[in-house]
Design an enzyme around this catalytic site. Sequence first.
Site, PDB file in Angstrom:
ATOM      1  N   LYS A   3       0.791  -1.231  -0.158  1.00 31.11           N
ATOM      2  CA  LYS A   3      -0.074   0.184   0.057  1.00 31.11           C
ATOM      3  C   LYS A   3       0.853   1.213  -0.167  1.00 31.11           C
ATOM      4  O   LYS A   3       1.804   1.564   0.960  1.00 31.11           O
ATOM      5  CB  LYS A   3      -0.997  -0.053   1.313  1.00 31.11           C
ATOM      6  CG  LYS A   3      -1.846   1.377   1.244  1.00 31.11           C
ATOM      7  CD  LYS A   3      -2.898   1.154   2.354  1.00 31.11           C
ATOM      8  CE  LYS A   3      -3.385   2.418   2.260  1.00 31.11           C
ATOM      9  NZ  LYS A   3      -4.744   2.416   3.271  1.00 31.11           N
ATOM     10  N   LYS A  27      -2.104  -1.590  -3.939  1.00 29.85           N
ATOM     11  CA  LYS A  27      -2.831  -0.457  -3.927  1.00 29.85           C
ATOM     12  C   LYS A  27      -2.006   0.983  -3.816  1.00 29.85           C
ATOM     13  O   LYS A  27      -1.239   0.999  -3.146  1.00 29.85           O
ATOM     14  CB  LYS A  27      -3.666  -0.476  -2.422  1.00 29.85           C
ATOM     15  CG  LYS A  27      -4.364   0.605  -2.230  1.00 29.85           C
ATOM     16  CD  LYS A  27      -5.421   0.594  -0.806  1.00 29.85           C
ATOM     17  CE  LYS A  27      -5.987   1.882  -0.699  1.00 29.85           C
ATOM     18  NZ  LYS A  27      -6.368   2.066   0.619  1.00 29.85           N
TER      19      LYS A  27
HETATM   20  C1  PBG Z   1      -7.201   3.704   5.165  1.00 30.92           C
HETATM   21  C2  PBG Z   1      -7.417   3.538   3.865  1.00 30.92           C
HETATM   22  C3  PBG Z   1      -7.468   4.612   2.831  1.00 30.92           C
HETATM   23  C4  PBG Z   1      -8.080   3.774   1.615  1.00 30.92           C
HETATM   24  C5  PBG Z   1      -8.675   2.490   1.938  1.00 30.92           C
HETATM   25  N1  PBG Z   1      -8.225   2.442   3.390  1.00 30.92           N
HETATM   26  C6  PBG Z   1      -6.825   5.761   2.832  1.00 30.92           C
HETATM   27  C7  PBG Z   1      -5.766   6.014   3.348  1.00 30.92           C
HETATM   28  O1  PBG Z   1      -4.685   5.202   3.292  1.00 30.92           O
HETATM   29  O2  PBG Z   1      -5.523   7.148   3.421  1.00 30.92           O
HETATM   30  C8  PBG Z   1      -8.106   4.408   0.443  1.00 30.92           C
HETATM   31  C9  PBG Z   1      -9.059   3.743  -0.615  1.00 30.92           C
HETATM   32  C10 PBG Z   1      -9.289   4.707  -1.882  1.00 30.92           C
HETATM   33  O3  PBG Z   1      -8.751   5.789  -2.127  1.00 30.92           O
HETATM   34  O4  PBG Z   1     -10.274   4.405  -2.601  1.00 30.92           O
HETATM   35  N2  PBG Z   1      -6.989   2.920   6.128  1.00 30.92           N
END
Ligand code: PBG
Length: 333
Positions: A203, A256
């Site tokens: 991520k 991601k």
């Molecule tokens: C946070 C989380 C995020 C997303 C999913 N879970 C945002 C972040 O890490 O700030 C993003 C998903 C998206 O942008 O569609 N735990």
Amino acid sequence: MRAPARPSYLTERPRRNRHSEGIRALTRESFVRVDKLIEPLFLIDGTGKNEEISSMPGINRMTEDVALKYVESSLKLGLKSFILFPAVEDNLKDSQATYSYNKANFYLRTIRALKKNFPEAVLISDVALDPYSSDGHDGIVRDGKILNDETLDVLGKMSLAQAEAGIDILGPSDMMDGRVGFLREALDTAGLTHVGIMSYTAKYASAFYGPFRDALASAPKFGDKKTYQMDPANASEALREARLDAAEGADFLMVKPALAYLDIIRRIKDASDLPIVCYNVSGEYAMVKAAAEKGWLDGEKARDEMLLAFFRAGADAVITYFAHEAAAAAAAS
Ligand code: PBG
């Protein structure tokens, strides 16, 4: 008419395999299947509310009653899997994210209702502190630092609460070290060996999460997430995370965002025997919608091309805000 001069080197003619739609179908290598798409849902407390998210046209925040009807419509279109995110009122947030495992938590209540009504649906949770944290970070904050091992404790509590409510697969999105092994052990100790873990393995600290943070009002109150989310410059590091998550007992590995990270999807796919999921995130959705709204590109074609690219890159399943409309388009064709 005389045939034109044929270059002597021209023995292979790839265009022959593109000659007609029938031939193109025979040679097509990748496919988008509706049951390979995972639909994200934003949940809120209360009843009768279905709020639009301005930066994500077509995506709403829903109360339990609305979500039950909506999921029924998704299942009718052939979608089978849902990943659930809570949008929590500010006054319920604190530095320890205690609402995440509070018995009165509406997210847990909605999970219970969804599982009861649709036992066949695959429900995936979000495991991280940010929706519940007054600091807006995925972990516990002390003196401006995100604490790793203290955070695991809270992740464990919320995971058990989610699993007991009926979640099929936990989705740790927090990027703390060791959380997959920690959650696996917590589940197994509680006799919840059937509950899976879809780890947000690679991520990245990405600008493409912007609309999601609007949707949940979950932006960090200070700083950024670069001490736990990955540097977009790195690929070897993704393989390291994949190795650790697999060793700790993950059932799925996730990459991601997806669109700017197709190389990472491919490399993890080639390096692992676990199923690979990618998350086609909010910003990737928003940019297609915005360009389509301006008439700058054909939104439906761009959507289909994007989804296809994820499967071509090696994804086994895709989390996408396009799930519902892609499924509706497939059902109509
Ligand atoms: C946070 C989380 C995020 C997303 C999913 N879970 C945002 C972040 O890490 O700030 C993003 C998903 C998206 O942008 O569609 N735990």
